[in-house]
Design a protein around this motif. Structure first.
Motif, short mmCIF file in Angstrom:
data_model
loop_
_atom_site.label_atom_id
_atom_site.label_comp_id
_atom_site.label_asym_id
_atom_site.label_seq_id
_atom_site.Cartn_x
_atom_site.Cartn_y
_atom_site.Cartn_z
N ARG A 1 -5.92 16.26 8.54
CA ARG A 1 -6.88 15.36 9.19
C ARG A 1 -7.30 14.23 8.24
O ARG A 1 -7.33 13.06 8.62
CB ARG A 1 -8.10 16.15 9.65
CG ARG A 1 -9.13 15.32 10.42
CD ARG A 1 -10.34 16.19 10.74
NE ARG A 1 -11.38 15.45 11.44
CZ ARG A 1 -11.50 15.36 12.75
NH1 ARG A 1 -10.60 15.96 13.53
NH2 ARG A 1 -12.47 14.68 13.30
N THR A 2 -7.60 14.60 6.99
CA THR A 2 -7.97 13.59 6.01
C THR A 2 -6.80 12.67 5.73
O THR A 2 -6.96 11.45 5.60
CB THR A 2 -8.45 14.25 4.71
OG1 THR A 2 -9.53 15.13 4.99
CG2 THR A 2 -8.90 13.21 3.70
N GLY A 3 -5.59 13.24 5.67
CA GLY A 3 -4.41 12.43 5.43
C GLY A 3 -4.16 11.43 6.55
O GLY A 3 -3.79 10.27 6.30
N LEU A 4 -4.35 11.85 7.80
CA LEU A 4 -4.16 10.94 8.93
C LEU A 4 -5.22 9.85 8.92
O LEU A 4 -4.94 8.70 9.29
CB LEU A 4 -4.22 11.72 10.24
CG LEU A 4 -3.02 12.66 10.49
CD1 LEU A 4 -3.27 13.49 11.75
CD2 LEU A 4 -1.73 11.87 10.62
N ARG A 5 -6.42 10.16 8.50
CA ARG A 5 -7.46 9.13 8.39
C ARG A 5 -7.11 8.13 7.29
O ARG A 5 -7.33 6.92 7.43
CB ARG A 5 -8.82 9.78 8.12
CG ARG A 5 -9.39 10.49 9.34
CD ARG A 5 -10.78 11.01 9.07
NE ARG A 5 -11.43 11.46 10.30
CZ ARG A 5 -12.69 11.85 10.38
NH1 ARG A 5 -13.45 11.87 9.29
NH2 ARG A 5 -13.21 12.23 11.54
N ALA B 1 4.35 9.19 5.57
CA ALA B 1 4.25 10.64 5.42
C ALA B 1 3.69 11.02 4.06
O ALA B 1 2.93 11.99 3.93
CB ALA B 1 5.62 11.28 5.63
N ALA B 2 4.03 10.25 3.02
CA ALA B 2 3.51 10.53 1.68
C ALA B 2 2.01 10.27 1.61
O ALA B 2 1.29 10.95 0.87
CB ALA B 2 4.25 9.69 0.65
N VAL B 3 1.53 9.27 2.36
CA VAL B 3 0.09 9.01 2.41
C VAL B 3 -0.64 10.20 3.00
O VAL B 3 -1.68 10.64 2.49
CB VAL B 3 -0.20 7.73 3.23
CG1 VAL B 3 -1.70 7.54 3.40
CG2 VAL B 3 0.42 6.51 2.56
N ILE C 1 0.85 -1.19 0.00
CA ILE C 1 0.00 0.00 0.00
C ILE C 1 0.88 1.24 0.00
O ILE C 1 1.83 1.34 0.79
CB ILE C 1 -0.93 0.01 1.23
CG1 ILE C 1 -1.79 -1.26 1.26
CG2 ILE C 1 -1.82 1.24 1.23
CD1 ILE C 1 -2.71 -1.36 2.47
N ALA C 2 0.55 2.17 -0.88
CA ALA C 2 1.36 3.38 -1.01
C ALA C 2 0.48 4.55 -1.40
O ALA C 2 -0.62 4.38 -1.93
CB ALA C 2 2.45 3.17 -2.06
N ALA C 3 0.99 5.76 -1.13
CA ALA C 3 0.31 6.96 -1.61
C ALA C 3 0.13 6.86 -3.12
O ALA C 3 1.00 6.33 -3.82
CB ALA C 3 1.12 8.20 -1.24
#
Length: 709
Positions: free
Chosen positions: A679-683, A669-671, A614-616
Motif C-alpha cells: 500500500r505504501t509502495g503504491l502511494r 515496480a522497483a518504486v 525519478i527512480a526507486a
C-alpha cells in the motif's frame, strides 16, 4: 473576447507605457527609501539598528524583478468602488490600494465604464504609487482585487471589463479581454490563462498570482481566526494556495503577525528549497521555513528506528506516557518546612505542604510553572502565620522567604527539576520506569519495541532517532510552554504522525494554521487516515476542511493513468479532474538497460523546460553512474536554481511536492518494492507518476505493477 495574439497596437502601446511608468514609479519608491537619513531620528544605537534593518528589508521588498510581470491584469468597473478599503489596513500605502489608478481612455474599448479614469485598476504583485501617492498598480491582496479572481458572467461583481496580460520574459506582448456584463459576447476559455498555467518551468516554484482560481481564492482570503485544512490531489495547487494565503494574511494582518510570527513547515529541505522563492517574489521576506525535524532539534539525530518502533513512538498514546513520566518526579512531602527569620522560627507542617502540592497537581499546569509557584505558595503559608502573630509582612518578605534555604531545599525534594532529554533517555533505557509510566497504556510487547537494546550512558552519547526528538519536544512542552506563532502553514501534512502533529500544533496554540495535503500521497507507516483526526492531534478540531479537485498542473492523460491506483490507495477519494487543454505527452516504454533510460532523458531534454528522472532510491546509484558515463550533467533535488542544468535525478522518497516539465519514471515496480508494504509502495508510485507538468515517460524492464492495468 479579444484575441491574445493580435491585440490593438494602440492599446498595447498604452499598456506598455503604463508598465514602463509603473516600473519607473517603483524605482522611485525604492530610491526614496534608500535616501532616508535616520541619523537624527533614533534615540540610541539599538533603535538605529532596528530601523536600519527594517529599511533594508523594505528596499529588498521593492526590488523590481525584470523577468517577473509587475502587473498581470486590469479591472474596469461599471461604478467606482470608492468605499472599498483593505481589510484591517495597517498604513496609508495599503489603504491607497483601494483607490483608482490613473490612466488614459482606451478608445477602442467602446464599453460602458471602460475608459473611466476613476474605475480602472491594474492588478499586480505589489502596490506601486506615483510621486503624488496615487496608485498605479494595486496589490493582488487588496479587496478591490478580489473581483479579478472571482468575477464571472453569473456574478460580474460590477466588472465592465477584465483584461489579462501576456508576457514574454519581462516584456508585455499580448492582452485578452472579457466583458462580463455583455450578453452578446460568448463565454470562452482564456488562452492567456491556459498558457500561463501550462508554461514550462525551470528552477524553483514560482507564484501563481496571475492564475489563482475562484475556489483557490476563497481559501487564500480566509480570515486569520480559523484553521483551514486543504485536501488536494496532485497539481491542484494546494502548496501555492498555502503560500499565497501566508502572503495575504501578512497583508491583511501585518501588525498582528509581525508580533507573533509566521512559519511554513515542509516535509524536507529539498522541498523548502523548491518553494523558497515564492514569498520573496510577492514581497514577503520574513516568513520562516522549517521541517518538523528542525522544530524538534533538541538533540543530534544519529539513529534510525525500525518501522514498527517509529510507528509506536509516533502514536498519540506516548503523550500520556510522557505526561505521567514528568509528573512522577513529584514527591509528596513527609516532613515540615521550618523557616528561620531572626529569632523566630516558622513551621509549615507536612499535611499543609501536601495540600499545596496536590492543589498544584490538580491545576495541571506546566511542570516548570508549578515548580516556580511552589516556593511562593510555601512562603505565603509562612506569611499567614506571621500575620496571625501580629506582624505585617509585605511582598518583599514573601520573596525573601521563597528564597530561604529551607524552602529551596524542600522544593528541590518535592518538585525537582526535569531535563526533557534525560527523561526520554530514562524511559527508553529503564524497563521498570517505562513499565510504571505506561501501565494500562502500552502492553508488554510494545514496551519491548521502545526499549533500547544497548542503553546509552548519557544524552550526548545516545543514538537518537527523529521520533525520539519528537518525544523530547513533547516532554519539553510539559515542562515549559512552547512559544506560539500567529500562523503556521503545514504542507504535505498527510505524512505526519500524531506526535508530530502535536509538535506543530504547539507552535500555533494561540494562532491558526493552514494544513495542506493529499491522503492518497501518504507514504509513511503512520500516514494520516482522515483530516478530522489530523486536526484533533494538531489541537484544531474546529478547523474547516476544503477540497481542491481541479488539476491545473498535471496533464489529463498522466493524471488519468495515475488515478488507476486510487481505488487501491485511497478508496472514496475524489479523483483529480485535469482542466488543461493540452492532454500532455505520455508514453510507456520497455527498456533493457540503464543506458536506455539515459537516452530517454536526452530525448526529453530537447524540449523546453525541466526534466526529472525519478527512480526507486536503490536504483539512484545505478542511474547516476549511467548518466556520468554518458556525460550527462544532473542536479539533486533542491538544487534546481541552476538554470543551465535542466535534469534532476530524484530519489522517489524525495519526489513529493516537486514538479518538473517532463518526468522519466524508471522501473515503477522497483518504486513499489522499495517500501515496507504494498500500500505504501503504491502511494509512493502515485506520487512519482504525478510530478510531470507537460509529459511523462515510464521506462521499465520488469513487468508493471498489475494495479496499473
Amino acid at each position: 473576447m479579444s484575441s491574445a495574439s493580435s491585440p490593438s497596437d494602440d492599446a498595447l502601446a498604452r499598456e506598455r507605457a503604463h508598465l514602463a511608468a509603473s516600473r519607473a514609479a517603483l524605482r522611485a519608491m525604492r530610491e526614496d527609501v534608500e535616501a532616508l537619513d535616520i541619523r537624527d531620528v533614533t534615540a540610541n544605537w539599538v533603535n538605529a539598528e532596528v530601523l536600519g534593518r527594517q529599511i533594508d528589508e523594505r528596499i529588498k521588498a521593492l526590488a523590481d524583478l525584470s523577468d517577473t510581470p509587475l502587473f498581470f491584469g486590469r479591472l474596469d468597473f461599471l461604478h467606482a468602488p470608492g468605499a472599498d478599503r483593505p481589510e484591517n489596513a495597517q498604513g496609508a500605502e495599503r489603504a491607497r490600494d483601494a483607490e483608482p489608478a490613473e490612466d488614459v481612455e482606451d478608445a477602442e474599448d467602446g464599453r460602458p465604464g471602460a475608459g473611466a479614469v476613476d474605475r480602472r485598476f491594474y492588478i499586480g504583485r505589489r502596490h506601486v504609487h506615483d510621486a503624488d501617492g496615487d496608485p498605479m498598480v494595486i496589490d493582488w491582496r487588496a479587496p478591490v482585487s478580489q473581483a479579478f479572481y472571482r468575477g464571472s458572467r453569473k456574478d460580474p461583481m460590477d466588472i465592465g471589463l477584465r483584461r489579462r496580460f501576456g508576457y514574454t520574459g519581462g516584456e508585455l506582448t499580448a492582452y485578452e479581454d472579457e466583458h462580463l456584463t455583455d450578453p452578446a459576447e460568448a463565454e470562452t476559455t482564456s488562452r492567456l490563462l491556459q498558457q500561463e498555467i501550462e508554461k514550462p518551468r525551470v528552477g524553483p516554484m514560482r507564484d501563481i498570482v496571475a492564475t489563482i482560481q475562484p475556489e483557490q481564492d476563497e481559501i487564500v482570503r480566509a480570515g486569520l481566526g480559523g484553521t483551514v485544512c486543504v485536501q488536494g490531489g496532485p497539481g491542484t495547487g494546494k502548496t501555492a494556495v498555502g503560500l499565497h494565503r501566508v502572503a495575504y494574511l501578512l497583508y491583511a494582518y501585518r501588525d498582528r503577525l509581525a508580533r507573533t510570527g509566521t512559519l511554513v513547515v515542509g516535509p524536507n529541505r529539498s522541498f523548502l528549497h523548491y518553494i523558497e522563492q515564492v514569498l520573496p517574489a510577492l514581497g514577503e521576506l520574513e516568513v520562516k521555513q522549517a521541517t518538523v525535524d528542525d522544530l524538534v532539534a533538541h538533540v543530534e539525530v544519529r539513529g534510525v528506528d525500525e518501522p514498527a518502533t517509529a510507528l509506536l513512538k509516533g502514536d498519540v498514546r506516548m503523550a500520556e506516557v510522557l505526561r505521567r513520566a514528568v509528573r512522577s518526579h513529584v514527591t509528596l512531602p513527609d516532613e515540615a518546612v521550618v523557616v528561620v527569620r531572626g529569632s523566630r522560627r516558622w513551621r509549615v507542617p507536612a499535611y499543609e505542604l501536601e495540600e499545596i502540592v496536590q492543589e498544584l497537581l490538580a491545576r495541571d499546569i506546566r511542570y516548570g510553572a508549578a515548580r516556580e509557584a511552589l516556593p511562593q505558595r510555601i512562603a505565603h503559608a509562612v506569611l499567614v502565620r506571621m500575620e496571625q502573630s501580629g506582624e505585617a509582612p509585605d511582598d518583599r518578605v514573601q520573596d525573601a522567604v521563597a528564597r530561604n534555604a529551607a524552602v529551596k531545599a524542600a522544593v528541590k525534594a518535592i518538585w525537582p527539576p526535569v531535563d526533557p532529554a534525560k527523561l526520554v533517555l530514562r524511559l527508553l533505557s529503564d524497563p521498570e520506569f517505562l513499565a510504571a509510566q505506561s501501565e494500562g497504556v502500552l502492553d508488554e510487547d510494545e514496551r519491548k519495541l521502545l526499549l533500547w537494546t544497548r542503553p546509552a550512558r548519557s544524552v550526548r552519547s545516545a543514538k537518537w532517532s527523529a521520533a525520539d526528538a519528537v518525544l523530547i519536544d513533547e516532554a519539553a512542552d510539559l515542562v515549559r510552554r512552547t512559544p506560539s506563532l500567529g500562523h503556521v502553514v503545514l504542507d504535505e501534512a498527510q505524512d505526519l504522525s500524531p506526535m508530530q502533529y502535536r509538535a506543530v500544533g504547539r507552535r500555533c496554540t494561540t494562532g491558526s494554521a493552514t494544513v495542506l495535503g493529499d491522503l492518497a500521497q501518504g507514504t509513511t507507516p503512520w500516514a494520516t487516515r482522515t483530516w478530522e483526526e489530523a486536526l484533533r492531534h494538531l489541537g484544531k478540531p474546529d478547523g474547516v476542511i476544503e477540497e481542491l479537485t481541479a488539476g491545473f498542473r498535471v496533464p489529463t492523460d498522466v493524471i488519468t493513468y495515475a488515478s488507476r491506483l486510487l481505488p487501491h490507495i485511497a478508496p472514496g477519494l475524489t479523483p483529480v479532474a485535469s482542466v488543461r487543454e493540452n492532454p500532455g505527452f505520455f508514453e510507456i516504454r520497455r527498456v533493457d538497460a540503464a543506458e536506455a533510460v539515459v537516452a530517454a532523458c536526452g530525448e526529453l531534454l530537447r524540449n523546453e523546460g525541466s526534466v526529472g528522472l525519478i527512480a526507486a532510491d536503490a536504483r539512484v546509484p545505478v542511474l547516476a553512474e549511467a548518466l556520468a558515463a554518458a556525460g550527462v550533467g544532473y542536479l539533486s533535488p533542491g538544487e534546481e536554481t541552476t538554470v543551465s542544468t535542466r535534469l534532476t535525478l530524484v530519489p522517489a522518497s524525495l519526489a513529493k511536492g516537486l514538479e518538473y516539465d517532463y518526468v522519466v519514471l524508471d522501473e515503477p515496480a522497483a518504486v513499489v518494492d522499495g517500501e515496507p508494504d504494498e500500500r505504501t509502495g503504491l502511494r509512493r508510485l502515485y506520487v512519482a507518476l504525478t510530478r510531470a507538468v507537460s509529459g511523462l515517460l515510464v521506462t521499465h524492464t520488469a513487468p508493471l505493477p498489475p494495479h496499473l492495468a
